[in-house]
Design an enzyme around this catalytic site. Structure first.
Site, PDB file in Angstrom:
ATOM      1  N   LYS A 143      69.578  -0.622 -62.746  1.00  0.00           N
ATOM      2  CA  LYS A 143      70.120  -2.152 -62.250  1.00  0.00           C
ATOM      3  C   LYS A 143      71.892  -1.789 -62.750  1.00  0.00           C
ATOM      4  CE  LYS A 143      66.747  -3.657 -60.146  1.00  0.00           C
ATOM      5  NZ  LYS A 143      66.787  -3.664 -58.862  1.00  0.00           N
ATOM      6  N   TYR A 161      64.800   0.732 -66.283  1.00  0.00           N
ATOM      7  CA  TYR A 161      64.882  -0.365 -65.353  1.00  0.00           C
ATOM      8  C   TYR A 161      66.422  -0.936 -65.491  1.00  0.00           C
ATOM      9  CZ  TYR A 161      64.290  -4.730 -62.692  1.00  0.00           C
ATOM     10  OH  TYR A 161      64.441  -5.660 -61.941  1.00  0.00           O
TER      11      TYR A 161
HETATM   12  P1  NAI Z   1      57.967  -7.222 -55.694  1.00  0.00           P
HETATM   13  O1  NAI Z   1      57.418  -5.996 -56.681  1.00  0.00           O
HETATM   14  O2  NAI Z   1      57.311  -8.457 -55.412  1.00  0.00           O
HETATM   15  O3  NAI Z   1      58.787  -6.559 -54.299  1.00  0.00           O
HETATM   16  C1  NAI Z   1      59.461  -5.497 -54.451  1.00  0.00           C
HETATM   17  C2  NAI Z   1      59.004  -4.817 -52.935  1.00  0.00           C
HETATM   18  O4  NAI Z   1      59.750  -3.696 -52.946  1.00  0.00           O
HETATM   19  C3  NAI Z   1      57.698  -4.660 -52.812  1.00  0.00           C
HETATM   20  O5  NAI Z   1      57.408  -5.102 -51.561  1.00  0.00           O
HETATM   21  C4  NAI Z   1      57.537  -3.128 -52.703  1.00  0.00           C
HETATM   22  O6  NAI Z   1      56.608  -2.732 -51.869  1.00  0.00           O
HETATM   23  C5  NAI Z   1      59.053  -2.664 -52.284  1.00  0.00           C
HETATM   24  N1  NAI Z   1      59.011  -1.412 -52.766  1.00  0.00           N
HETATM   25  C6  NAI Z   1      58.984  -0.759 -53.810  1.00  0.00           C
HETATM   26  N2  NAI Z   1      59.379   0.545 -53.601  1.00  0.00           N
HETATM   27  C7  NAI Z   1      59.856   0.611 -52.479  1.00  0.00           C
HETATM   28  C8  NAI Z   1      60.279   1.847 -51.787  1.00  0.00           C
HETATM   29  N3  NAI Z   1      60.322   3.054 -52.438  1.00  0.00           N
HETATM   30  N4  NAI Z   1      60.678   1.615 -50.594  1.00  0.00           N
HETATM   31  C9  NAI Z   1      60.621   0.514 -49.771  1.00  0.00           C
HETATM   32  N5  NAI Z   1      60.256  -0.449 -50.499  1.00  0.00           N
HETATM   33  C10 NAI Z   1      59.814  -0.391 -51.677  1.00  0.00           C
HETATM   34  O7  NAI Z   1      59.511  -7.439 -56.548  1.00  0.00           O
HETATM   35  P2  NAI Z   1      60.400  -8.369 -56.273  1.00  0.00           P
HETATM   36  O8  NAI Z   1      60.458  -9.542 -57.579  1.00  0.00           O
HETATM   37  O9  NAI Z   1      60.314  -9.217 -55.135  1.00  0.00           O
HETATM   38  O10 NAI Z   1      61.921  -7.742 -56.610  1.00  0.00           O
HETATM   39  C11 NAI Z   1      62.703  -7.390 -55.594  1.00  0.00           C
HETATM   40  C12 NAI Z   1      64.115  -6.996 -55.986  1.00  0.00           C
HETATM   41  O11 NAI Z   1      64.502  -7.750 -57.094  1.00  0.00           O
HETATM   42  C13 NAI Z   1      63.698  -5.442 -56.889  1.00  0.00           C
HETATM   43  O12 NAI Z   1      64.926  -4.626 -56.736  1.00  0.00           O
HETATM   44  C14 NAI Z   1      63.720  -6.067 -58.313  1.00  0.00           C
HETATM   45  O13 NAI Z   1      63.990  -5.145 -59.419  1.00  0.00           O
HETATM   46  C15 NAI Z   1      64.635  -7.220 -58.369  1.00  0.00           C
HETATM   47  N6  NAI Z   1      64.763  -8.282 -59.545  1.00  0.00           N
HETATM   48  C16 NAI Z   1      63.666  -9.069 -59.622  1.00  0.00           C
HETATM   49  C17 NAI Z   1      63.312  -9.961 -60.467  1.00  0.00           C
HETATM   50  C18 NAI Z   1      62.438 -10.977 -60.881  1.00  0.00           C
HETATM   51  O14 NAI Z   1      62.186 -11.601 -61.782  1.00  0.00           O
HETATM   52  N7  NAI Z   1      61.257 -10.795 -59.885  1.00  0.00           N
HETATM   53  C19 NAI Z   1      64.709 -10.191 -61.641  1.00  0.00           C
HETATM   54  C20 NAI Z   1      65.740  -9.290 -61.117  1.00  0.00           C
HETATM   55  C21 NAI Z   1      65.943  -8.575 -60.157  1.00  0.00           C
END
Ligand code: NAI
Length: 251
Positions: free
Chosen positions: A162, A158
């Protein structure tokens, strides 16, 4: 005056979490929004979000599309252009984590995280820059993470994905700045979403919060506000940057 009036945005992985918060924030600020989801189980949520966005008075449409698949991104952007006519903003938000100590991490786990988190950013950026170059403007926003800057035990894949996003973001900013296309990254700390549901309550959560100067986890809206700034003309002189939105966790 709404900050994104007249603009069209694509947000990947927006059926829930940070992506959903960004789609809502952008629509509230007047943007037409095309957004993606990947699994059939998200179809209902995506349809509900589509209606919510439309109720805000903007054009909105959900697309089932895998950001990790180059050809799927190509047809997605073609479809969005056919329906919306242009793309001004692209938020590469889709991401996953498959945490494991390096000793136990399989090549398949590594590949999956790199493909969904990093190759997806290449896939989408490659498609949107053509219409953006024609329009001589655009804002690309890539979702990195504090983990990409600091690393974390158990998250080497991860973190690498990133961190890769940050290098990619800087390179695109240098390549396309002369075309008035900006490319920035956001590095959130802990955000309360399904991805971090293991942190929700209890002692573990309190321990993490104690290490954050602002003393709390971020909401999706906290991150959406940063995306709004970078997407809008308020961010017009900002490119190649990684904006930390981590409550001070990195200081
Ligand atoms: P989440 O798991 O709630 O949402 C991620 C979304 O991306 C989901 O709706 C999922 O279905 C979609 N997704 C996954 N693989 C996919 C693909 N191949 N094509 C299209 N959509 C896809 O996660 P969250 O927390 O909303 O994360 C969003 C972004 O923020 C991610 O890139 C994550 O790495 C990043 N992030 C999140 C943090 C956190 O604490 N939640 C912290 C830092 C970064």
């Amino acid at each position: 005056m709404k900050l994104l009036a007249g603009k069209t945005a694509i947000v990947t992985g927006a059926a829930r979490g940070i992506g959903e918060a960004i789609a809502l924030k952008f629509a509230e600020q007047g943007a037409d929004v095309a957004f993606t989801y990947v699994s059939d189980s998200s179809a209902e949520k995506a349809a509900a979000l589509e209606s919510k966005l439309q109720a805000l008075g903007v054009q909105a449409k959900s697309y089932k599309s895998n950001a990790a698949d180059f050809a799927a991104c190509e047809s997605l952007v073609n479809d969005v252009l056919a329906t919306f006519g242009k793309v001004d903003i692209c938020v590469n938000n889709a991401g996953i984590s498959k945490d494991n100590l390096l000793l136990r991490m399989t090549p398949e786990q590594w590949d999956e995280v790199m493909t969904v988190n990093l190759k997806s950013v290449f896939n989408m950026t490659k498609q949107v820059i053509r219409p953006m170059m024609k329009a001589r403007q655009g804002s690309i926003i890539n979702m990195s993470s504090i983990i990409g800057e600091m690393g974390n035990a158990g998250q080497s894949s991860y973190a690498a994905s990133k961190a890769g996003i940050i290098g990619f973001t800087k390179s695109v900013a240098k390549e396309l700045g002369s075309r008035n296309i900006r490319c920035n990254a956001i590095a959130p700390g802990f955000v309360e979403t399904d991805m971090t549901s293991y942190l929700k309550d209890g002692e573990g959560a309190d321990k993490y919060k104690a290490g954050i100067p602002l003393g709390r986890f971020a909401s999706g809206e906290d991150i959406a506000n940063v995306a709004l700034f970078l997407a809008s003309d308020m961010g017009n002189y900002i490119t190649g940057q990684t904006i930390s939105a981590c409550g001070g966790l990195n200081i």
